[in-house]
Design a protein around this motif. Structure first.
Motif, short mmCIF file in Angstrom:
data_model
loop_
_atom_site.label_atom_id
_atom_site.label_comp_id
_atom_site.label_asym_id
_atom_site.label_seq_id
_atom_site.Cartn_x
_atom_site.Cartn_y
_atom_site.Cartn_z
N ASP A 121 54.18 13.29 -24.82
CA ASP A 121 52.83 12.95 -24.37
C ASP A 121 52.17 12.06 -25.41
OD1 ASP A 121 52.14 14.36 -21.81
OD2 ASP A 121 52.86 16.07 -22.98
N LEU A 122 51.85 10.83 -25.01
CA LEU A 122 51.19 9.89 -25.91
C LEU A 122 49.71 10.22 -26.05
CD1 LEU A 122 52.53 6.31 -25.02
CD2 LEU A 122 52.88 7.59 -27.13
N ASP A 123 49.23 10.30 -27.27
CA ASP A 123 47.81 10.45 -27.54
C ASP A 123 47.18 9.15 -28.04
OD1 ASP A 123 47.60 13.16 -26.79
OD2 ASP A 123 48.43 13.77 -28.72
N GLU A 124 48.00 8.30 -28.66
CA GLU A 124 47.49 7.01 -29.14
C GLU A 124 48.62 6.00 -29.17
OE1 GLU A 124 45.43 4.81 -29.14
OE2 GLU A 124 43.98 5.42 -30.69
N PHE A 125 48.30 4.78 -28.77
CA PHE A 125 49.22 3.66 -28.83
C PHE A 125 48.36 2.41 -28.92
CE2 PHE A 125 52.28 0.51 -27.58
CZ PHE A 125 53.52 1.03 -27.89
N ALA A 126 47.93 2.09 -30.13
CA ALA A 126 47.00 0.97 -30.32
C ALA A 126 47.19 0.38 -31.70
CB ALA A 126 45.55 1.44 -30.13
N VAL A 140 50.75 8.07 -31.80
CA VAL A 140 50.56 9.51 -31.98
C VAL A 140 51.04 10.19 -30.70
CG1 VAL A 140 48.92 11.37 -32.42
CG2 VAL A 140 48.60 9.14 -33.51
N ALA A 141 51.91 11.18 -30.84
CA ALA A 141 52.50 11.80 -29.65
C ALA A 141 52.86 13.26 -29.93
CB ALA A 141 53.74 11.04 -29.21
N ARG A 142 52.97 14.02 -28.85
CA ARG A 142 53.40 15.42 -28.91
C ARG A 142 54.68 15.58 -28.07
NH1 ARG A 142 49.94 17.50 -25.73
NH2 ARG A 142 48.80 15.55 -25.35
N ALA A 143 55.70 16.13 -28.69
CA ALA A 143 56.98 16.29 -28.01
C ALA A 143 57.23 17.75 -27.68
CB ALA A 143 58.12 15.76 -28.88
N GLU A 144 57.80 17.99 -26.51
CA GLU A 144 58.19 19.34 -26.10
C GLU A 144 59.63 19.31 -25.61
OE1 GLU A 144 54.02 21.38 -24.60
OE2 GLU A 144 55.29 20.33 -23.14
N LEU A 145 60.41 20.26 -26.06
CA LEU A 145 61.77 20.44 -25.57
C LEU A 145 61.73 21.54 -24.52
CD1 LEU A 145 64.61 19.27 -26.16
CD2 LEU A 145 65.00 21.26 -27.63
N LEU A 146 62.02 21.17 -23.29
CA LEU A 146 61.89 22.08 -22.16
C LEU A 146 63.25 22.53 -21.66
CD1 LEU A 146 59.23 19.98 -20.21
CD2 LEU A 146 58.78 21.92 -21.72
N SER A 147 63.26 23.70 -21.06
CA SER A 147 64.48 24.21 -20.45
C SER A 147 64.89 23.30 -19.30
CB SER A 147 64.26 25.63 -19.94
OG SER A 147 63.17 25.65 -19.02
N PRO A 148 66.17 23.35 -18.88
CA PRO A 148 66.62 22.46 -17.80
C PRO A 148 65.79 22.58 -16.54
CG PRO A 148 68.50 23.47 -18.89
CD PRO A 148 67.28 24.14 -19.44
N ARG A 149 65.27 23.76 -16.26
CA ARG A 149 64.43 23.96 -15.08
C ARG A 149 63.15 24.70 -15.48
NH1 ARG A 149 69.65 24.83 -13.66
NH2 ARG A 149 70.51 23.52 -11.99
#
Length: 208
Positions: A121-126, A140-149
């Motif tokens: 999820d991008l919070d900033e790109f400038a 600036v971004a937030r990363a999440e590692l999610l289960s396959p489903r």
């Protein structure tokens, strides 16, 4: 005599009017040139651990970043105001460009039946100008590692990339964003490797 004089006057008026019309046609304002289009280029593969290399990858952005406009901020003067370059644009919205670059870096296949999903999820790109003399590309971004489903979050991490621009214009910002994109891919790869070595449940959940 009067008729001849009238005809001469009418002819002169006609010629004058024709000349003015031709002058006007030749002096219309020129059409503005199309804005220059930029992208993030092609990315080199990074060495993420195969056990947690994402099977699917998605980059999302808020509405104000969901546009190809190349945005910048003058933090030293108007820190709360976003501005855009009039003569330069991204070839697509930043989230799409960044997603393609990360897909290349991690060699993620178009589709996969198993394996974890990586969501960014991008919070900033400038391009941020700290002063009139210098600026930085900020991601600036937030990363999440999610289960396959489902939406089960197995791990999460925040990233803050700030790459100095060599010139005070859009072209300098583009070069800086390319470097920042490469660094983001490397940091994500290092994070995935640490997740692989530290949590057995994540390894088992993400193994293909």
């Amino acid at each position: 005599m009067k008729l001849r004089a009238w005809r001469r006057a009418a002819g002169a008026v006609f010629i004058l009017g024709l000349g003015l019309s031709l002058y006007g046609c030749g002096n219309f304002p020129a059409r503005p040139e199309a804005p220059a289009l930029y992208d993030l280029g092609l990315a080199e593969a990074v060495g993420a651990s195969p056990a947690v290399a994402p099977a699917k990858l998605e980059v999302r952005a808020p509405s104000w970043l969901a546009t190809p406009a190349m945005q910048y901020r003058l933090d030293y003067r108007q820190p709360a105001q976003r501005q855009v370059y009039a003569e330069s644009r991204w070839a697509a919205a930043p989230a799409e460009l960044l997603e393609r670059r990360l897909l290349q870096a991690f060699s993620v296949p178009p589709s996969a039946a198993a394996g974890c999903r990586l969501r960014l999820d991008l919070d900033e790109f400038a391009q941020v100008f700290d002063s009139a003399e210098g600026s930085r590309a900020v991601i600036v971004a937030r990363a999440e590692l999610l289960s396959p489903r489902g939406e089960n979050v197995l791990a999460r991490r925040a990233f803050d990339l700030r790459e100095p621009a060599s010139t005070r214009d859009a072209r300098g910002g583009v070069v800086a964003f390319r470097k920042a994109g490469d660094e983001l891919a490397r940091e994500i790869a290092a994070w995935l490797a640490s997740v692989d070595s530290g949590a057995a449940e994540v390894r088992s959940g993400c193994r293909r």
